[in-house]
Scaffold this motif. Structure first.
Motif, PDB file in Angstrom:
ATOM      1  N   PRO A 106      31.489  40.351 -24.356  1.00  0.00           N
ATOM      2  CA  PRO A 106      30.519  40.712 -23.307  1.00  0.00           C
ATOM      3  C   PRO A 106      30.910  40.129 -21.955  1.00  0.00           C
ATOM      4  O   PRO A 106      31.540  39.065 -21.868  1.00  0.00           O
ATOM      5  N   GLY A 107      30.539  40.828 -20.900  1.00  0.00           N
ATOM      6  CA  GLY A 107      30.804  40.331 -19.555  1.00  0.00           C
ATOM      7  C   GLY A 107      29.837  39.222 -19.175  1.00  0.00           C
ATOM      8  O   GLY A 107      28.845  38.961 -19.855  1.00  0.00           O
ATOM      9  N   TRP A 108      30.138  38.556 -18.077  1.00  0.00           N
ATOM     10  CA  TRP A 108      29.281  37.493 -17.580  1.00  0.00           C
ATOM     11  C   TRP A 108      28.026  38.071 -16.919  1.00  0.00           C
ATOM     12  O   TRP A 108      28.056  39.169 -16.356  1.00  0.00           O
ATOM     13  N   VAL A 109      26.946  37.306 -16.988  1.00  0.00           N
ATOM     14  CA  VAL A 109      25.667  37.717 -16.399  1.00  0.00           C
ATOM     15  C   VAL A 109      25.231  36.629 -15.417  1.00  0.00           C
ATOM     16  O   VAL A 109      25.184  35.450 -15.780  1.00  0.00           O
ATOM     17  N   PRO A 110      24.900  36.975 -14.173  1.00  0.00           N
ATOM     18  CA  PRO A 110      24.496  35.951 -13.207  1.00  0.00           C
ATOM     19  C   PRO A 110      23.164  35.328 -13.577  1.00  0.00           C
ATOM     20  O   PRO A 110      22.298  35.962 -14.182  1.00  0.00           O
ATOM     21  N   GLY A 111      23.017  34.070 -13.217  1.00  0.00           N
ATOM     22  CA  GLY A 111      21.781  33.354 -13.457  1.00  0.00           C
ATOM     23  C   GLY A 111      21.170  32.881 -12.149  1.00  0.00           C
ATOM     24  O   GLY A 111      21.724  33.118 -11.061  1.00  0.00           O
ATOM     25  N   ASP A 202      35.767  39.590 -14.163  1.00  0.00           N
ATOM     26  CA  ASP A 202      34.722  39.470 -15.177  1.00  0.00           C
ATOM     27  C   ASP A 202      35.345  39.567 -16.566  1.00  0.00           C
ATOM     28  O   ASP A 202      35.150  40.521 -17.300  1.00  0.00           O
ATOM     29  N   SER A 203      36.099  38.533 -16.919  1.00  0.00           N
ATOM     30  CA  SER A 203      36.746  38.529 -18.233  1.00  0.00           C
ATOM     31  C   SER A 203      35.753  38.220 -19.345  1.00  0.00           C
ATOM     32  O   SER A 203      35.969  38.589 -20.502  1.00  0.00           O
ATOM     33  N   GLY A 204      34.663  37.499 -19.003  1.00  0.00           N
ATOM     34  CA  GLY A 204      33.647  37.221 -20.000  1.00  0.00           C
ATOM     35  C   GLY A 204      33.986  36.116 -20.975  1.00  0.00           C
ATOM     36  O   GLY A 204      33.234  35.874 -21.909  1.00  0.00           O
ATOM     37  N   ALA A 205      35.095  35.435 -20.790  1.00  0.00           N
ATOM     38  CA  ALA A 205      35.518  34.421 -21.756  1.00  0.00           C
ATOM     39  C   ALA A 205      34.730  33.128 -21.585  1.00  0.00           C
ATOM     40  O   ALA A 205      34.531  32.648 -20.475  1.00  0.00           O
ATOM     41  N   HIS A 206      34.310  32.526 -22.717  1.00  0.00           N
ATOM     42  CA  HIS A 206      33.634  31.228 -22.665  1.00  0.00           C
ATOM     43  C   HIS A 206      34.582  30.141 -22.156  1.00  0.00           C
ATOM     44  O   HIS A 206      34.156  29.212 -21.475  1.00  0.00           O
ATOM     45  N   ALA A 207      35.872  30.267 -22.473  1.00  0.00           N
ATOM     46  CA  ALA A 207      36.827  29.218 -22.120  1.00  0.00           C
ATOM     47  C   ALA A 207      36.994  29.061 -20.619  1.00  0.00           C
ATOM     48  O   ALA A 207      37.348  27.981 -20.140  1.00  0.00           O
ATOM     49  N   THR A 208      36.733  30.128 -19.875  1.00  0.00           N
ATOM     50  CA  THR A 208      36.921  30.056 -18.427  1.00  0.00           C
ATOM     51  C   THR A 208      35.613  30.150 -17.647  1.00  0.00           C
ATOM     52  O   THR A 208      35.621  30.180 -16.417  1.00  0.00           O
ATOM     53  N   ALA A 209      34.479  30.188 -18.335  1.00  0.00           N
ATOM     54  CA  ALA A 209      33.184  30.314 -17.675  1.00  0.00           C
ATOM     55  C   ALA A 209      32.744  29.069 -16.898  1.00  0.00           C
ATOM     56  O   ALA A 209      31.965  29.194 -15.948  1.00  0.00           O
ATOM     57  N   PRO A 210      33.181  27.839 -17.234  1.00  0.00           N
ATOM     58  CA  PRO A 210      32.697  26.674 -16.494  1.00  0.00           C
ATOM     59  C   PRO A 210      32.918  26.736 -14.985  1.00  0.00           C
ATOM     60  O   PRO A 210      32.156  26.139 -14.227  1.00  0.00           O
ATOM     61  N   LYS A 211      33.929  27.467 -14.519  1.00  0.00           N
ATOM     62  CA  LYS A 211      34.145  27.570 -13.066  1.00  0.00           C
ATOM     63  C   LYS A 211      32.949  28.235 -12.393  1.00  0.00           C
ATOM     64  O   LYS A 211      32.613  27.903 -11.244  1.00  0.00           O
ATOM     65  N   LEU A 212      32.291  29.166 -13.091  1.00  0.00           N
ATOM     66  CA  LEU A 212      31.131  29.838 -12.520  1.00  0.00           C
ATOM     67  C   LEU A 212      29.947  28.879 -12.408  1.00  0.00           C
ATOM     68  O   LEU A 212      29.217  28.896 -11.411  1.00  0.00           O
ATOM     69  N   THR A 213      29.768  28.050 -13.419  1.00  0.00           N
ATOM     70  CA  THR A 213      28.700  27.049 -13.380  1.00  0.00           C
ATOM     71  C   THR A 213      28.967  26.029 -12.283  1.00  0.00           C
ATOM     72  O   THR A 213      28.052  25.612 -11.557  1.00  0.00           O
ATOM     73  N   GLY A 219      27.062  25.636  -4.728  1.00  0.00           N
ATOM     74  CA  GLY A 219      26.606  26.615  -3.756  1.00  0.00           C
ATOM     75  C   GLY A 219      27.715  27.492  -3.215  1.00  0.00           C
ATOM     76  O   GLY A 219      27.615  28.011  -2.101  1.00  0.00           O
ATOM     77  N   ILE A 220      28.778  27.664  -4.011  1.00  0.00           N
ATOM     78  CA  ILE A 220      29.950  28.424  -3.562  1.00  0.00           C
ATOM     79  C   ILE A 220      29.793  29.890  -3.961  1.00  0.00           C
ATOM     80  O   ILE A 220      29.466  30.189  -5.116  1.00  0.00           O
ATOM     81  N   PRO A 221      30.023  30.824  -3.036  1.00  0.00           N
ATOM     82  CA  PRO A 221      29.949  32.238  -3.405  1.00  0.00           C
ATOM     83  C   PRO A 221      31.083  32.639  -4.340  1.00  0.00           C
ATOM     84  O   PRO A 221      32.190  32.084  -4.272  1.00  0.00           O
ATOM     85  N   VAL A 222      30.798  33.617  -5.186  1.00  0.00           N
ATOM     86  CA  VAL A 222      31.767  34.124  -6.158  1.00  0.00           C
ATOM     87  C   VAL A 222      31.968  35.612  -5.918  1.00  0.00           C
ATOM     88  O   VAL A 222      30.992  36.377  -5.875  1.00  0.00           O
ATOM     89  N   VAL A 223      33.210  36.017  -5.751  1.00  0.00           N
ATOM     90  CA  VAL A 223      33.552  37.437  -5.705  1.00  0.00           C
ATOM     91  C   VAL A 223      34.032  37.814  -7.102  1.00  0.00           C
ATOM     92  O   VAL A 223      35.069  37.326  -7.569  1.00  0.00           O
ATOM     93  N   LEU A 224      33.243  38.643  -7.775  1.00  0.00           N
ATOM     94  CA  LEU A 224      33.494  38.976  -9.179  1.00  0.00           C
ATOM     95  C   LEU A 224      33.984  40.417  -9.287  1.00  0.00           C
ATOM     96  O   LEU A 224      33.289  41.349  -8.868  1.00  0.00           O
ATOM     97  N   ILE A 225      35.164  40.581  -9.838  1.00  0.00           N
ATOM     98  CA  ILE A 225      35.751  41.915  -9.958  1.00  0.00           C
ATOM     99  C   ILE A 225      35.293  42.538 -11.268  1.00  0.00           C
ATOM    100  O   ILE A 225      35.487  41.974 -12.352  1.00  0.00           O
ATOM    101  N   ARG A 226      34.629  43.693 -11.157  1.00  0.00           N
ATOM    102  CA  ARG A 226      34.097  44.374 -12.327  1.00  0.00           C
ATOM    103  C   ARG A 226      35.218  44.852 -13.245  1.00  0.00           C
ATOM    104  O   ARG A 226      36.258  45.325 -12.788  1.00  0.00           O
ATOM    105  N   ARG A 227      34.960  44.763 -14.542  1.00  0.00           N
ATOM    106  CA  ARG A 227      35.948  45.240 -15.517  1.00  0.00           C
ATOM    107  C   ARG A 227      35.886  46.761 -15.644  1.00  0.00           C
ATOM    108  O   ARG A 227      34.819  47.366 -15.472  1.00  0.00           O
TER     109      ARG A 227
END
Length: 252
Positions: A106-111, A202-213, A219-227
């Motif tokens: 699954p892809g990442w979902v913003p919180g 938007d790779s959706g991987a748990h291993a690389t998700a901590p950068k989003l958190t 407070g850093i903006p994220v540019v997320l490329i859709r899969r």
């Protein structure tokens, strides 16, 4: 009584899910599993069982391989952004009449607190950056850096498994590493390099998700490329367990 020959399953791999699926199927005597890796990573993590490395030569070459090796089912468990080989797999499976499943995490979902901007391509991400910041953390892989090579005012921190090749941004520092990454490590990376914008797929991987958190906390903006979507008409499983269940139902 002679037992039925093992059914041949080809997994197009290179992902954690592909390795887990190969491991889950390894002890099934009714199956013969081959994992195929593209060979783009110098030292890939190999799955258990039989492995082939390298391309097929397009959809026609893959169809020929499926036919010659008597493949009974094909599972496309490549990276969510490997749309070229996914397209080839769909055409090859249709040509040879082999059942095909796409295994896509699954892809990442913003919180709450996330400052995400969804874009459809690397080029679109590059167009946004001059208005977002000057210090960019780029985790889109080494193959797509040409899209950012024209940006001379921005400084890029690039993380990839293997060293990138030109064309690349002129102001760039490279970190060679692969996940899993920790939240503490990602937060420290953002602080140490004074990152102002994160660009990722938007790779959706748990291993690389901590950068989003870590980006959310800073407070850093994220540019997320859709899969890209899976090819039309191809069923999709989200976990190796779902893929294994589909396989055993399909090969009854």
């Amino acid at each position: 009584m002679t037992s039925a020959p093992a059914r041949h399953v080809l997994i197009l791999g290179g992902t954690t899910e592909a390795r887990r699926l190969a491991e889950d199927l390894a002890d099934d005597p009714a199956l013969r599993v081959t994992s195929s890796l593209a060979g783009r990573v110098a030292a890939p993590r190999l799955p258990v069982g039989q492995v082939r490395i390298g391309g097929f030569g397009g959809a026609e070459g893959m169809a020929r391989w499926l036919r010659e090796h008597q493949v009974d089912a094909l599972i496309d468990a490549t990276h969510p952004f490997a749309d070229t080989i996914s397209s080839h797999a769909a055409r090859a499976a249709a040509d040879v009449h082999v059942p095909l499943l796409a295994l896509r995490r699954p892809g990442w979902v913003p919180g709450p607190g996330d400052r995400w901007q969804d874009v459809g391509s690397l080029a679109e991400a590059a167009r946004l950056l001059p208005d977002l910041g000057e210090r960019i953390f780029l985790t889109t892989g080494r193959m797509g850096l040409a899209a950012f090579a024209h940006l001379t005012e921005q400084w890029f921190l690039v993380r990839s498994v293997d060293a990138p090749e030109p064309p690349v941004p002129p102001r760039m520092e490279v970190i060679l590493d692969r996940g899993p990454f920790t939240l503490e490590g990602e937060a420290e990376l953002l602080r140490r390099h004074r990152v102002e914008v994160l660009v990722t797929k938007d790779s959706g991987a748990h291993a690389t998700a901590p950068k989003l958190t870590a980006a959310r906390a800073a407070g850093i903006p994220v540019v997320l490329i859709r899969r890209p979507p899976a090819p039309a008409g191809v069923p999709v499983a989200e976990t190796p367990a779902e893929a294994a269940a589909w396989l055993r139902t399909t090969l009854v």
